[in-house]
Scaffold this active site. Structure first.
Site, PDB file in Angstrom:
ATOM      1  N   MET A  40       0.841  -1.200   0.000  1.00 51.58           N
ATOM      2  CA  MET A  40       0.000   0.000   0.000  1.00 51.58           C
ATOM      3  C   MET A  40       0.879   1.254   0.000  1.00 51.58           C
ATOM      4  O   MET A  40       0.407   2.357   0.286  1.00 51.58           O
ATOM      5  CB  MET A  40      -0.930   0.011   1.215  1.00 51.58           C
ATOM      6  CG  MET A  40      -1.913  -1.156   1.196  1.00 51.58           C
ATOM      7  SD  MET A  40      -3.393  -0.833   2.142  1.00 51.58           S
ATOM      8  CE  MET A  40      -2.709  -0.526   3.757  1.00 51.58           C
ATOM      9  N   HIS A  47       9.371  -3.370   3.379  1.00 52.99           N
ATOM     10  CA  HIS A  47       8.945  -3.554   1.987  1.00 52.99           C
ATOM     11  C   HIS A  47      10.165  -3.803   1.097  1.00 52.99           C
ATOM     12  O   HIS A  47      10.136  -4.655   0.207  1.00 52.99           O
ATOM     13  CB  HIS A  47       8.229  -2.298   1.465  1.00 52.99           C
ATOM     14  CG  HIS A  47       6.962  -1.943   2.189  1.00 52.99           C
ATOM     15  ND1 HIS A  47       6.854  -0.841   2.994  1.00 52.99           N
ATOM     16  CD2 HIS A  47       5.742  -2.537   2.209  1.00 52.99           C
ATOM     17  CE1 HIS A  47       5.624  -0.754   3.473  1.00 52.99           C
ATOM     18  NE2 HIS A  47       4.928  -1.780   3.029  1.00 52.99           N
TER      19      HIS A  47
HETATM   20  P1  AMP Z   1       1.474  -2.951   3.458  1.00 48.51           P
HETATM   21  O1  AMP Z   1       2.045  -1.892   2.570  1.00 48.51           O
HETATM   22  O2  AMP Z   1       1.427  -2.581   4.888  1.00 48.51           O
HETATM   23  O3  AMP Z   1       0.191  -3.531   2.922  1.00 48.51           O
HETATM   24  O4  AMP Z   1       2.526  -4.160   3.399  1.00 48.51           O
HETATM   25  C1  AMP Z   1       2.914  -4.729   2.175  1.00 48.51           C
HETATM   26  C2  AMP Z   1       3.693  -5.983   2.466  1.00 48.51           C
HETATM   27  O5  AMP Z   1       4.861  -5.672   3.225  1.00 48.51           O
HETATM   28  C3  AMP Z   1       2.894  -7.006   3.284  1.00 48.51           C
HETATM   29  O6  AMP Z   1       3.150  -8.311   2.789  1.00 48.51           O
HETATM   30  C4  AMP Z   1       3.452  -6.815   4.666  1.00 48.51           C
HETATM   31  O7  AMP Z   1       3.340  -7.964   5.477  1.00 48.51           O
HETATM   32  C5  AMP Z   1       4.905  -6.511   4.354  1.00 48.51           C
HETATM   33  N1  AMP Z   1       5.530  -5.823   5.484  1.00 48.51           N
HETATM   34  C6  AMP Z   1       5.039  -4.762   6.177  1.00 48.51           C
HETATM   35  N2  AMP Z   1       5.852  -4.457   7.210  1.00 48.51           N
HETATM   36  C7  AMP Z   1       6.874  -5.352   7.162  1.00 48.51           C
HETATM   37  C8  AMP Z   1       8.030  -5.567   7.976  1.00 48.51           C
HETATM   38  N3  AMP Z   1       8.297  -4.809   9.040  1.00 48.51           N
HETATM   39  N4  AMP Z   1       8.865  -6.585   7.641  1.00 48.51           N
HETATM   40  C9  AMP Z   1       8.595  -7.375   6.566  1.00 48.51           C
HETATM   41  N5  AMP Z   1       7.529  -7.214   5.764  1.00 48.51           N
HETATM   42  C10 AMP Z   1       6.678  -6.221   6.055  1.00 48.51           C
END
Ligand code: AMP
Length: 297
Positions: A40, A47
């Protein structure tokens, strides 16, 4: 010159479904494998670790940046969710992405849109109980993105444990030929799991939020020391968090790692899942707990 030598290849930004499709078709015609990282935006090192893993394992790396309205509840932060477009595109390029899919809401959900995907059972518990409709939105957008990108592998963070489990199940049950890769959670040096929502925290709230990792790490240490009483492990999780003034617990539980079913006694693979509210911000974290044979007795 290798792919990572400077100057970095500028990332291709696909602004529409049609744009993305033509790029995907070109990659498939060339026989290239595709790695996909759905996000997102408001990208951080967590990320980046997913993008770098995809870069290492696939020929073409597609990142999607889409703040998906269907996974936000009416009183959640959809409007104020950060959208630093130029910085995100630079981060994607620097991390080795080839294509960034940056669709509009209307492109993903044209007026009159009415098709949704639901993973029954897993969608209504824990995070889904606190955020009704959230996982229906996640499952729907990820299915749409999977059908568009047709990736060989898709990369998700363990940070969102229930989400990656739900997506694994959904992908298997819908026979989507994309392999799901779960990557470890990246943390700041003090243990706070990186999250786009950490930007909302004041410095005092950030300190309060550290109780999540303290609680999880505490349970890990208890298990290492031989504790096998599930009720005691569970209580320690709650105690560490509730010792912090101003923190509201949404849930703090130890459940089966494969099904998220609640347990009456410890099993070999469990996961501790925690969700709190600090001020106006929700934070979640988790830790997989494995009982070694030697220690299990
Ligand atoms: P989001 O943008 O929050 O929807 O996250 C996108 C992807 O990044 C999802 O698969 C999350 O689980 C992963 N993600 C978010 N925070 C972390 C983190 N601290 N470590 C590893 N992956 C992450």
């Amino acid at each position: 010159m290798t792919r990572r030598d400077p100057p970095l290849t500028p990332v291709v930004v696909a602004e529409s479904v049609a744009d993305l499709r033509s790029n995907v078709v070109r990659a498939h015609r060339g026989g290239q494998t595709i790695g996909f990282v759905p996000t997102m935006g408001a990208l951080h090192a967590g990320h980046v670790s997913l993008i770098e893993r995809a870069r290492a394992e696939c020929d073409v790396v597609v990142v999607s940046i889409f703040v998906n309205p269907t996974q936000f509840g009416p009183n959640e932060d959809f409007q104020r969710y950060p959208r630093p477009r130029e910085l995100d595109l630079k981060i994607c390029g620097d991390a080795g992405a080839d294509i960034v899919f940056y669709p509009t809401v209307d492109d993903m959900y044209p007026p009159g849109y009415r098709t949704f995907v639901e993973v029954q059972g897993l969608s209504e518990i824990l995070e889904g109980a606190i955020r009704p409709g959230h996982f229906r939105g996640v499952a729907t957008v990820v299915t749409k993105l999977f059908l568009l990108v047709q990736a060989d592998k898709a990369y998700f963070g363990q940070k969102d444990y229930q989400q990656q489990l739900l997506i694994r199940i959904m992908t298997r049950e819908l026979n989507i030929p994309t392999e799901i890769v779960t990557c470890q959670t990246l943390r700041d040096p003090d243990g706070l799991a990186m999250s786009s929502r950490n930007a909302y925290l004041s410095s005092a709230e950030r300190v309060q939020g550290l109780c999540l990792w303290r609680a999880l790490d505490g349970v890990r240490k208890l298990i290492e020391a031989g504790e096998r009483d599930l009720a005691k492990l569970q209580q320690s999780l709650v105690d560490v968090i509730s010792a912090i003034d101003g923190v509201v617990i949404d849930y703090a539980v130890i459940v089966d790692a494969g099904t998220l079913a609640s347990l009456t006694a410890a099993v070999p693979e469990m996961v501790a899942l925690v969700a709190i509210r600090v001020g106006k911000t929700r934070l979640i974290d988790n830790l997989v707990l494995r009982l070694t044979d030697r220690a299990a007795g």
